[in-house]
Design a protein around this motif. Structure first.
Motif, PDB file in Angstrom:
ATOM      1  N   ASN A  33      25.519  38.034 -38.644  1.00 34.73           N
ATOM      2  CA  ASN A  33      25.825  36.617 -38.924  1.00 34.73           C
ATOM      3  C   ASN A  33      27.326  36.336 -38.860  1.00 34.73           C
ATOM      4  N   GLY A  34      27.940  36.879 -37.813  1.00 35.37           N
ATOM      5  CA  GLY A  34      29.353  36.604 -37.560  1.00 35.37           C
ATOM      6  C   GLY A  34      30.304  37.575 -38.216  1.00 35.37           C
ATOM      7  N   LYS A  35      29.771  38.427 -39.107  1.00 34.86           N
ATOM      8  CA  LYS A  35      30.629  39.419 -39.795  1.00 34.86           C
ATOM      9  C   LYS A  35      30.459  40.766 -39.069  1.00 34.86           C
ATOM     10  N   ALA A  36      31.591  41.362 -38.700  1.00 29.37           N
ATOM     11  CA  ALA A  36      31.524  42.635 -37.957  1.00 29.37           C
ATOM     12  C   ALA A  36      31.759  43.811 -38.903  1.00 29.37           C
ATOM     13  N   LEU A  37      30.947  44.852 -38.717  1.00 26.34           N
ATOM     14  CA  LEU A  37      31.039  46.075 -39.507  1.00 26.34           C
ATOM     15  C   LEU A  37      31.403  47.201 -38.555  1.00 26.34           C
ATOM     16  N   HIS A  38      32.420  47.969 -38.870  1.00 25.71           N
ATOM     17  CA  HIS A  38      32.877  49.026 -37.960  1.00 25.71           C
ATOM     18  C   HIS A  38      32.820  50.380 -38.647  1.00 25.71           C
ATOM     19  N   LEU A 250      23.189  40.750 -26.344  1.00 29.04           N
ATOM     20  CA  LEU A 250      21.809  40.760 -26.848  1.00 29.04           C
ATOM     21  C   LEU A 250      21.552  39.583 -27.779  1.00 29.04           C
ATOM     22  N   SER A 251      22.562  39.239 -28.563  1.00 26.27           N
ATOM     23  CA  SER A 251      22.410  38.080 -29.451  1.00 26.27           C
ATOM     24  C   SER A 251      22.225  36.810 -28.617  1.00 26.27           C
ATOM     25  N   ALA A 252      23.047  36.659 -27.579  1.00 26.41           N
ATOM     26  CA  ALA A 252      22.936  35.468 -26.703  1.00 26.41           C
ATOM     27  C   ALA A 252      21.566  35.432 -26.030  1.00 26.41           C
ATOM     28  N   CYS A 290      11.075  47.245 -41.499  1.00 26.40           N
ATOM     29  CA  CYS A 290      11.306  45.866 -41.983  1.00 26.40           C
ATOM     30  C   CYS A 290      11.054  44.842 -40.886  1.00 26.40           C
ATOM     31  N   GLY A 291      10.518  45.291 -39.728  1.00 26.50           N
ATOM     32  CA  GLY A 291      10.276  44.330 -38.651  1.00 26.50           C
ATOM     33  C   GLY A 291      10.756  44.886 -37.309  1.00 26.50           C
ATOM     34  N   SER A 292      10.617  44.090 -36.255  1.00 26.15           N
ATOM     35  CA  SER A 292      10.963  44.589 -34.918  1.00 26.15           C
ATOM     36  C   SER A 292      12.374  44.181 -34.517  1.00 26.15           C
ATOM     37  N   VAL A 293      12.973  45.053 -33.680  1.00 25.39           N
ATOM     38  CA  VAL A 293      14.283  44.745 -33.092  1.00 25.39           C
ATOM     39  C   VAL A 293      14.169  44.927 -31.589  1.00 25.39           C
ATOM     40  N   TYR A 294      15.095  44.285 -30.847  1.00 21.40           N
ATOM     41  CA  TYR A 294      14.951  44.148 -29.401  1.00 21.40           C
ATOM     42  C   TYR A 294      16.247  44.544 -28.695  1.00 21.40           C
ATOM     43  N   ALA A 307      21.425  49.815 -28.427  1.00 23.76           N
ATOM     44  CA  ALA A 307      21.899  48.432 -28.546  1.00 23.76           C
ATOM     45  C   ALA A 307      20.690  47.551 -28.830  1.00 23.76           C
ATOM     46  N   PHE A 308      20.618  47.004 -30.071  1.00 19.88           N
ATOM     47  CA  PHE A 308      19.435  46.234 -30.492  1.00 19.88           C
ATOM     48  C   PHE A 308      19.868  45.023 -31.323  1.00 19.88           C
ATOM     49  N   THR A 309      18.995  43.999 -31.339  1.00 21.90           N
ATOM     50  CA  THR A 309      19.273  42.808 -32.136  1.00 21.90           C
ATOM     51  C   THR A 309      17.973  42.303 -32.749  1.00 21.90           C
ATOM     52  N   THR A 310      18.091  41.383 -33.687  1.00 22.75           N
ATOM     53  CA  THR A 310      16.909  40.801 -34.349  1.00 22.75           C
ATOM     54  C   THR A 310      16.360  39.681 -33.456  1.00 22.75           C
ATOM     55  N   LYS A 311      15.191  39.200 -33.795  1.00 26.89           N
ATOM     56  CA  LYS A 311      14.512  38.174 -32.971  1.00 26.89           C
ATOM     57  C   LYS A 311      15.369  36.925 -32.847  1.00 26.89           C
ATOM     58  N   ASN A 312      16.097  36.609 -33.928  1.00 24.84           N
ATOM     59  CA  ASN A 312      16.937  35.391 -33.889  1.00 24.84           C
ATOM     60  C   ASN A 312      18.366  35.695 -33.449  1.00 24.84           C
ATOM     61  N   GLY A 313      18.623  36.962 -33.131  1.00 28.60           N
ATOM     62  CA  GLY A 313      19.943  37.346 -32.612  1.00 28.60           C
ATOM     63  C   GLY A 313      21.067  37.302 -33.627  1.00 28.60           C
ATOM     64  N   ARG A 314      20.721  37.179 -34.915  1.00 30.92           N
ATOM     65  CA  ARG A 314      21.779  37.041 -35.924  1.00 30.92           C
ATOM     66  C   ARG A 314      22.372  38.374 -36.362  1.00 30.92           C
ATOM     67  N   ARG A 315      21.619  39.461 -36.209  1.00 32.80           N
ATOM     68  CA  ARG A 315      22.191  40.758 -36.553  1.00 32.80           C
ATOM     69  C   ARG A 315      21.988  41.703 -35.369  1.00 32.80           C
TER      70      ARG A 315
END
Ligand SMILES: CC1(C)S[C@@H]2[C@H](NC(=O)CCCC[C@H](NC(=O)C[NH3+])C(=O)[O-])C(=O)N2[C@H]1C(=O)[O-]
Length: 343
Positions: A33-38, A250-252, A290-294, A307-315
């Motif tokens: 959600n816009g916050k980057a973790l490194h 992937l988010s886009a 906790c659910g599927s990732v893509y 490289a994976f993201t959530t259905k809504n691309g937020r994470r």
């Protein structure tokens, strides 16, 4: 649904374990959600000892297949080809069976033999033979078509790099331009993916990058495999990118920014792979607690990528280790998905 926050402690533990199992370096970048973790552990370069960072450019291997599939789906949106039409309609005489459709190719159901199986039966010798070679698409298809189809077209999932060689040939035929131009004009520039390059047939990586160290079959010795053309794969695996760019891409994609809703729906039609995985069109689905990732995974010599993201691309998560041919590291790094998405 994804956990409230990624489990940073678990992510760090997984990266440290991967290092102890033979990866010189490993990293995970989460965009939440816009916050980057490194997170990063170990080195990008065993010679200089330079620490690896999430900003290092990497060879992403088959994550390239998702970029290639998106370009083809954009061409479907533009009316230039149809998913359920025979590949031979667009590339006359290419395939031995006119029943093989574009959809079969993008979902690994064509039955085309994976020429990488022949090239890399002996990991290091196979790699040394091809690392500086430049192939034409036709030569790669000759390698694949030297073997019979592995299944009746459309019948079963059977992963083959040859499918995305065909996909690259379709892009070049239908656009009249090299795939590099299609990636750049349709994805890299619009999304401002400033770390993403298709440099084939060059064997170098631009900018600041992680060196890759493949593991020898028997001795477990590490070989610096950074210098390579990845010409045996091209539109099936030759992109260079970064955690930031893959997460952004992937988010886009999942937010519907790259294709019509209709074509994204086609991309998400699943062929089962096993009890927790499925394959769409150039896209993997991983079913977590906790659910599927893509997204997609990638393996080229010295470079393991998730490289994976959530259905809504937020994470989104990109995790990486700069080794390969090391099943223990691969299994360990798989755990970055649960840590990043399910906490
Ligand atoms: C399906 C995969 C895993 S394999 C496929 C593609 N990578 C390749 O086909 C390269 C395979 C050789 C890599 C090499 N292995 C050997 O030489 C073994 N003898 C090593 O580990 O360095 C990619 O990327 N895909 C992965 C994907 O989609 O995740």
């Amino acid at each position: 649904a994804p956990a409230a926050a990624p489990d940073t402690a678990e992510l760090r533990k997984v990266l440290r374990t991967a290092r102890s199992q033979g990866a010189p370096g490993a990293f995970a970048r989460v965009d939440d959600n816009g916050k980057a973790l490194h997170l990063a552990e170990g080195v990008a370069d065993r010679g200089t000892g330079r620490a690896i960072g999430t900003g290092d450019l990497i060879r992403v291997g088959s994550v390239t297949k998702t970029f290639t599939a998106v370009v083809l789906l954009q061409l479907v949106d533009e009316g230039k080809l149809k998913l359920d039409t025979s590949v031979n309609t667009y590339l006359p005489g290419l395939l031995p069976d006119k029943r093989i459709t574009v959809r079969h190719v993008l979902s690994h159901r064509s039955g085309l033999y994976d020429h990488a199986n022949s090239l890399f039966a002996q990991s290091v010798q196979g790699f040394e033979k091809v690392r500086d070679r430049v192939y034409t698409y036709r030569q790669l298809m000759d390698l694949s078509l030297a073997k019979p189809l592995t299944n009746t077209p459309g019948a079963v999932y059977s992963y083959s790099n040859a499918n995305f060689v065909v996909a690259g040939m379709l892009i070049e035929k239908l656009t009249g331009k090299p795939v590099a131009t299609a990636y750049r004009e349709r994805l890299i520039k619009p999304l401002k993916l400033t770390d993403t390059y298709y440099v084939h047939p060059k064997n170098t990586i631009p900018g600041r990058y992680a060196r890759g160290y493949m593991t020898a079959d028997s001795s477990g010795r590490k070989i610096d495999s950074t210098r390579q053309t990845v010409s045996w794969a091209q539109s099936a695996g030759a992109l260079i990118s970064s955690g930031k760019d893959l997460n952004r891409f992937l988010s886009a994609l999942m937010r519907g920014e790259l294709t019509s809703a209709a074509q994204l729906k086609q991309m998400l039609r699943w062929t089962p792979v096993n009890s927790t995985q499925a394959y769409g069109l150039g896209l993997r689905r991983r079913d977590l607690s906790c659910g599927s990732v893509y997204g997609h995974t990638g393996t080229v010599q010295g470079y393991y990528t998730w490289a994976f993201t959530t259905k809504n691309g937020r994470r989104s998560l990109t995790s990486f280790a700069n080794t390969s041919n090391n099943g223990t590291v691969y299994t360990t790094m798989n755990r970055t998905l649960e840590a990043a998405f399910c906490g």
